[in-house]
Design a protein around this motif. Structure first.
Motif, PDB file in Angstrom:
ATOM      1  N   VAL A  24       0.740  -0.878   0.103  1.00 32.98           N
ATOM      2  CA  VAL A  24      -0.455   0.130  -0.162  1.00 32.98           C
ATOM      3  C   VAL A  24       0.846   1.284   0.410  1.00 32.98           C
ATOM      4  CG1 VAL A  24      -1.608   1.647   0.720  1.00 32.98           C
ATOM      5  CG2 VAL A  24      -1.857  -0.890   1.128  1.00 32.98           C
ATOM      6  N   ARG A  25       2.040   1.279   0.803  1.00 32.86           N
ATOM      7  CA  ARG A  25       2.980   2.099   0.808  1.00 32.86           C
ATOM      8  C   ARG A  25       3.319   2.724  -0.466  1.00 32.86           C
ATOM      9  NH1 ARG A  25       3.799   6.648   1.962  1.00 32.86           N
ATOM     10  NH2 ARG A  25       2.406   6.171   3.658  1.00 32.86           N
ATOM     11  N   VAL A  28       0.656   4.423  -2.299  1.00 32.43           N
ATOM     12  CA  VAL A  28       0.894   6.009  -1.801  1.00 32.43           C
ATOM     13  C   VAL A  28       1.654   6.902  -2.656  1.00 32.43           C
ATOM     14  CG1 VAL A  28       1.515   7.453   0.386  1.00 32.43           C
ATOM     15  CG2 VAL A  28      -0.442   5.223   0.668  1.00 32.43           C
ATOM     16  N   GLU A  29       2.783   6.894  -3.139  1.00 37.18           N
ATOM     17  CA  GLU A  29       3.861   7.190  -3.505  1.00 37.18           C
ATOM     18  C   GLU A  29       3.503   7.046  -4.876  1.00 37.18           C
ATOM     19  OE1 GLU A  29       6.866   4.446  -2.507  1.00 37.18           O
ATOM     20  OE2 GLU A  29       7.317   4.622  -0.876  1.00 37.18           O
ATOM     21  N   THR A  56      -7.164   1.475   6.391  1.00 40.10           N
ATOM     22  CA  THR A  56      -6.067   1.477   7.097  1.00 40.10           C
ATOM     23  C   THR A  56      -5.416   2.751   7.093  1.00 40.10           C
ATOM     24  OG1 THR A  56      -4.504   1.056   5.552  1.00 40.10           O
ATOM     25  CG2 THR A  56      -5.361  -1.127   6.696  1.00 40.10           C
ATOM     26  N   GLU A  57      -4.706   3.249   7.819  1.00 38.25           N
ATOM     27  CA  GLU A  57      -4.115   4.597   7.372  1.00 38.25           C
ATOM     28  C   GLU A  57      -3.858   4.768   6.555  1.00 38.25           C
ATOM     29  OE1 GLU A  57      -3.772   8.039   9.351  1.00 38.25           O
ATOM     30  OE2 GLU A  57      -5.029   6.572  10.020  1.00 38.25           O
ATOM     31  N   GLU A  58      -2.838   3.682   5.990  1.00 35.36           N
ATOM     32  CA  GLU A  58      -2.349   3.928   4.288  1.00 35.36           C
ATOM     33  C   GLU A  58      -3.836   4.307   3.572  1.00 35.36           C
ATOM     34  OE1 GLU A  58       0.462   1.032   4.082  1.00 35.36           O
ATOM     35  OE2 GLU A  58       2.622   2.768   4.625  1.00 35.36           O
ATOM     36  N   GLU A  59      -4.656   3.082   3.284  1.00 39.61           N
ATOM     37  CA  GLU A  59      -5.286   3.293   2.575  1.00 39.61           C
ATOM     38  C   GLU A  59      -6.120   4.063   3.030  1.00 39.61           C
ATOM     39  OE1 GLU A  59      -8.035  -0.175   2.903  1.00 39.61           O
ATOM     40  OE2 GLU A  59      -6.157  -1.407   2.250  1.00 39.61           O
ATOM     41  N   GLU A  61      -5.277   7.688   3.693  1.00 39.64           N
ATOM     42  CA  GLU A  61      -3.917   8.672   2.566  1.00 39.64           C
ATOM     43  C   GLU A  61      -4.670   8.327   1.459  1.00 39.64           C
ATOM     44  OE1 GLU A  61       0.312   9.528   2.757  1.00 39.64           O
ATOM     45  OE2 GLU A  61       0.454   8.148   3.967  1.00 39.64           O
TER      46      GLU A  61
END
Length: 310
Positions: A24-25, A28-29, A56-59, A61
């Motif tokens: 997922v990171r 984001v990138e 999730t927090e990344e999702e 974002e």
């Protein structure tokens, strides 16, 4: 060559079906990078829709970034609509004045086309119901690709056009055809990746440019019975230089086509591997390339029906 394909754009399908982990990171990138570069359209709508219900927090974002950038895109389209409607009104006034000009005539035509285009893009952007074309990728766009890393299956969003190891962006512009890797050239042109970096892209159908009666047309090839095809790919990672983002990119392996594809006018075809060969393909031994060729030869062989693409 594979002109485009309809992919599994939702990474959750890879999790449910293959037990894969998700980078997922990297999503984001990638989304930040495309927002910054102005290449937002290179991310298929269905890939963005996968983050509609973040958990999730990344999702979350990614979800917020998509909403923000889509709104920016909408405002840009609305600005174009305002400008072109103003242009059209002025040109129509001149045409109705009894003293029409070639400029006004051209403005009516050009403004009308741009209004139609902007309205179509705005409608597409705001549409929430997904269509088949929302999962269709073209060279230069992005798709989830499953690889194996640290002993686990991992899904990473990658560009469908491979930047070969050691290449810069300037070099790859000279070789725009690296979205497909010919099976008969894997140890030469693709020797730095074949046997080292193997991936799988899940495809439900593919499209090809063919010539019919002296004209270029696009055909849609559908496996029968309908199924998901595990397309063999090669991938590369390029570390970004100063001010540049890192890049994951890939190419689909192609080979001689089955008779029905050849008869339709296409001389190459993607290679779908069998499910039982997934792990062997994703963990290649560069000292035993014969085993990798054997996987490509022991491929799934659906019958491909074709029709004119919509």
């Amino acid at each position: 060559m594979c002109y485009s394909a309809q992919i599994w754009a939702d990474y959750k399908k890879y999790v449910r079906t293959f037990g894969a982990d998700i980078s997922v990171r990297r999503y984001v990138e990638l989304f930040w990078e495309k927002k910054k570069s102005g290449d937002w359209q290179k991310i298929p709508k269905a890939m963005k829709a996968a983050f509609a219900v973040p958990r999730t927090e990344e999702e979350r974002e990614v979800h917020a970034l998509i909403a923000e950038t889509d709104e920016e895109q909408a405002l840009a389209f609305e600005s174009v609509l305002f400008q072109q409607k103003t242009r059209l009104t002025g040109a129509e006034r001149v045409m109705a004045s009894g003293k029409p000009t070639k400029k006004a005539e051209s403005d009516v035509r050009v403004a009308g086309n741009k209004i139609e285009q902007a309205q179509r893009k705005l409608s597409d952007l705001r549409r929430t119901e997904l269509l088949d074309r929302d999962s269709r990728i073209y060279p230069g766009q992005y798709a989830p690709v499953m690889i194996r890393k640290d002993g686990k299956r991992l899904v990473v969003p990658m560009r469908y056009q491979c930047r070969m190891p050691g290449w810069t962006e300037a070099v790859e512009r000279k070789y725009p055809g690296t979205y497909n890797a010919r099976r008969d050239n894997l140890e030469k042109a693709w020797g730095q990746l074949f046997g080292y970096h193997h991936g799988i892209m899940v495809v439900t159908k593919f499209y090809e440019n063919v010539e019919r009666d002296g004209k270029n047309v696009v055909l849609e090839f559908d496996p029968q019975p309908p199924r998901e095809m595990l397309v063999a790919c090669l991938w590369s990672f390029s570390k970004g230089g100063e001010g540049e983002a890192d890049l994951f990119s890939f190419a689909a392996i192609t080979d001689e086509p089955p008779p029905e594809v050849l008869a339709a006018g296409q001389d190459r075809c993607i290679v779908p591997i069998k499910p039982e060969n997934i792990d062997a393909w994703l963990t290649p031994d560069p000292t035993n390339l014969a085993a990798q060729y054997a996987i490509l030869d022991d491929r799934a062989r659906p019958y491909y029906e074709h029709q004119m693409a919509a």
